[in-house]
Write an enzyme that holds these catalytic residues in place. Structure first.
Site, short mmCIF file in Angstrom:
data_model
loop_
_atom_site.label_atom_id
_atom_site.label_comp_id
_atom_site.label_asym_id
_atom_site.label_seq_id
_atom_site.Cartn_x
_atom_site.Cartn_y
_atom_site.Cartn_z
N ASP A 1 9.75 7.93 0.15
CA ASP A 1 9.15 8.09 -0.93
C ASP A 1 9.04 6.62 -2.04
O ASP A 1 9.93 5.93 -1.95
CB ASP A 1 9.96 9.13 -1.75
CG ASP A 1 9.18 9.51 -2.95
OD1 ASP A 1 8.63 8.56 -3.74
OD2 ASP A 1 8.93 10.76 -3.54
N ASP B 1 -2.83 11.67 -3.15
CA ASP B 1 -2.83 13.29 -3.29
C ASP B 1 -3.52 13.63 -4.67
O ASP B 1 -3.07 13.33 -5.78
CB ASP B 1 -1.58 14.18 -3.19
CG ASP B 1 -1.09 13.62 -1.51
OD1 ASP B 1 -1.96 13.60 -0.87
OD2 ASP B 1 0.01 13.52 -1.59
N GLU C 1 0.87 -1.23 -0.21
CA GLU C 1 -0.05 0.00 0.04
C GLU C 1 0.90 1.25 -0.11
O GLU C 1 1.59 1.48 0.86
CB GLU C 1 -0.88 0.08 1.09
CG GLU C 1 -1.99 1.29 1.12
CD GLU C 1 -2.93 1.35 2.23
OE1 GLU C 1 -3.44 0.03 2.73
OE2 GLU C 1 -3.51 2.15 2.26
C1 LIG Z 1 -4.57 12.27 0.70
S1 LIG Z 1 -3.54 11.32 1.51
C2 LIG Z 1 -4.45 9.83 1.77
C3 LIG Z 1 -3.91 8.88 2.87
C4 LIG Z 1 -4.67 7.36 2.96
N1 LIG Z 1 -4.41 6.44 1.89
C5 LIG Z 1 -6.28 7.68 3.12
O1 LIG Z 1 -7.22 7.45 2.36
O2 LIG Z 1 -6.70 8.31 4.08
C6 LIG Z 1 -2.09 10.65 0.30
C7 LIG Z 1 -1.08 10.17 0.95
O3 LIG Z 1 -0.10 9.87 0.15
C8 LIG Z 1 1.27 10.21 0.59
N2 LIG Z 1 2.06 10.25 -0.53
C9 LIG Z 1 2.22 10.89 -1.58
N3 LIG Z 1 3.20 10.70 -2.28
C10 LIG Z 1 3.77 9.69 -1.73
C11 LIG Z 1 5.03 9.09 -2.32
N4 LIG Z 1 5.84 9.23 -3.30
N5 LIG Z 1 5.38 8.01 -1.33
C12 LIG Z 1 4.92 7.52 -0.52
N6 LIG Z 1 3.69 8.22 0.05
C13 LIG Z 1 3.34 9.35 -0.59
C14 LIG Z 1 1.03 11.38 1.36
O4 LIG Z 1 1.98 11.67 2.46
C15 LIG Z 1 -0.36 10.94 1.94
O5 LIG Z 1 -0.27 10.60 3.34
#
Ligand SMILES: C[S@@+](CC[C@H](N)C(=O)[O-])C[C@H]1O[C@@H](n2cnc3c(N)ncnc32)[C@H](O)[C@@H]1O
Length: 236
Positions: free
Chosen positions: A121, A143, A69
């Site tokens: 990342d 995001d 995930e």
């Molecule tokens: C809008 S949030 C949704 C979080 C969770 N999946 C939810 O539905 O509540 C998007 C998440 O993706 C993470 N994220 C964005 N780009 C990422 C990357 N390149 N690698 C890992 N995580 C990432 C952000 O830090 C954020 O916590």
């Protein structure tokens, strides 16, 4: 244990204070300190593995399937899936250190033992995962990057999807959930280009998976009147 900024075993030290607006309470600090060293996936960061040597995923999986995930947020869905599927090894990947701390709290309280975490990342993780090493992949409420000029920062771009397609075994599932109409459009355009087939009808994406566990972001979207979309792709 060293807590030096340069110590790759304590990656949250590098994040903490660097990402604006992120602060950790004492319990979260403690979980990061005590728990993360034992559940983190080693040799993923560039500091630890500058040569980008591939992970020995066979040793890690110990005969079990591996599900990933990306961007697990606070980890509600990941923790739920890990408890429901004890014979699966879960890799959770998240750059938001408060989210990592929240998941560690769940792991501690609920005694979960089949999750490993990359607190960083996803692109760094993709660098070191061998081809055909994943059995399922979740991208839940990525995001949204709503402005048109930022659409290329979205996860559903070749930069992320091409390596992802290479890591997922043929015939296996890639699940995407989003509440953003334009994100649905881009997902339906880009993911098939990367070598996947959508299993639902494109105009009928409103049914959650039978084993779905709603995330924090989905709850917020529902409160604000937005509609979830659930897409299941199969790797060709
Ligand atoms: C809008 S949030 C949704 C979080 C969770 N999946 C939810 O539905 O509540 C998007 C998440 O993706 C993470 N994220 C964005 N780009 C990422 C990357 N390149 N690698 C890992 N995580 C990432 C952000 O830090 C954020 O916590």
């Amino acid at each position: 244990m060293s807590t030096s900024d340069k110590d790759p075993a304590t990656p949250w030290r590098n994040f903490y204070g660097r990402i604006k607006g992120q602060s950790l309470n004492a319990r979260q600090e403690q979980d990061l300190e005590d728990l993360l060293p034992s559940v983190r996936l080693p040799n993923v960061t560039r500091e630890e593995n500058p040569d980008r040597t591939l992970l020995d995923i066979e040793a890690l999986r110990d005969g079990n399937p591996v599900w990933l995930e990306v961007g697990f947020g606070s980890g509600e869905h990941l923790a739920h899936q890990a408890k429901a599927n004890p014979d699966v090894l879960f890799i959770g990947c998240e750059i938001y250190i408060n989210g990592v701390a929240a998941l560690l709290g769940k792991i501690r309280r609920e005694g979960i033992s089949n999750i490993v975490i990359h607190a960083g990342d996803a692109r760094d993780l993709f660098d070191v995962l061998p081809a055909n090493s994943l059995d399922k992949m979740f991208l839940l409420y990525p995001d949204p990057w709503p402005k048109a000029r930022h659409h290329r920062r979205r996860f559903v771009t070749p930069e992320h999807l091409d390596p992802l397609a290479e890591k997922l075994k043929p015939g296996k599932e890639f699940r995407v959930a989003t509440d953003i109409e334009d994100y649905v459009r881009q997902t339906l355009e880009e993911v098939p280009r990367a070598g996947f087939t959508l299993t639902e009808q494109p105009d009928d994406l409103g049914k959650a998976w039978d084993d779905w566990f709603s995330t924090r972001y989905e709850q917020k979207a529902l409160r604000e009147g937005r509609t979830p979309h659930y897409m299941t792709f199969i790797r060709n």
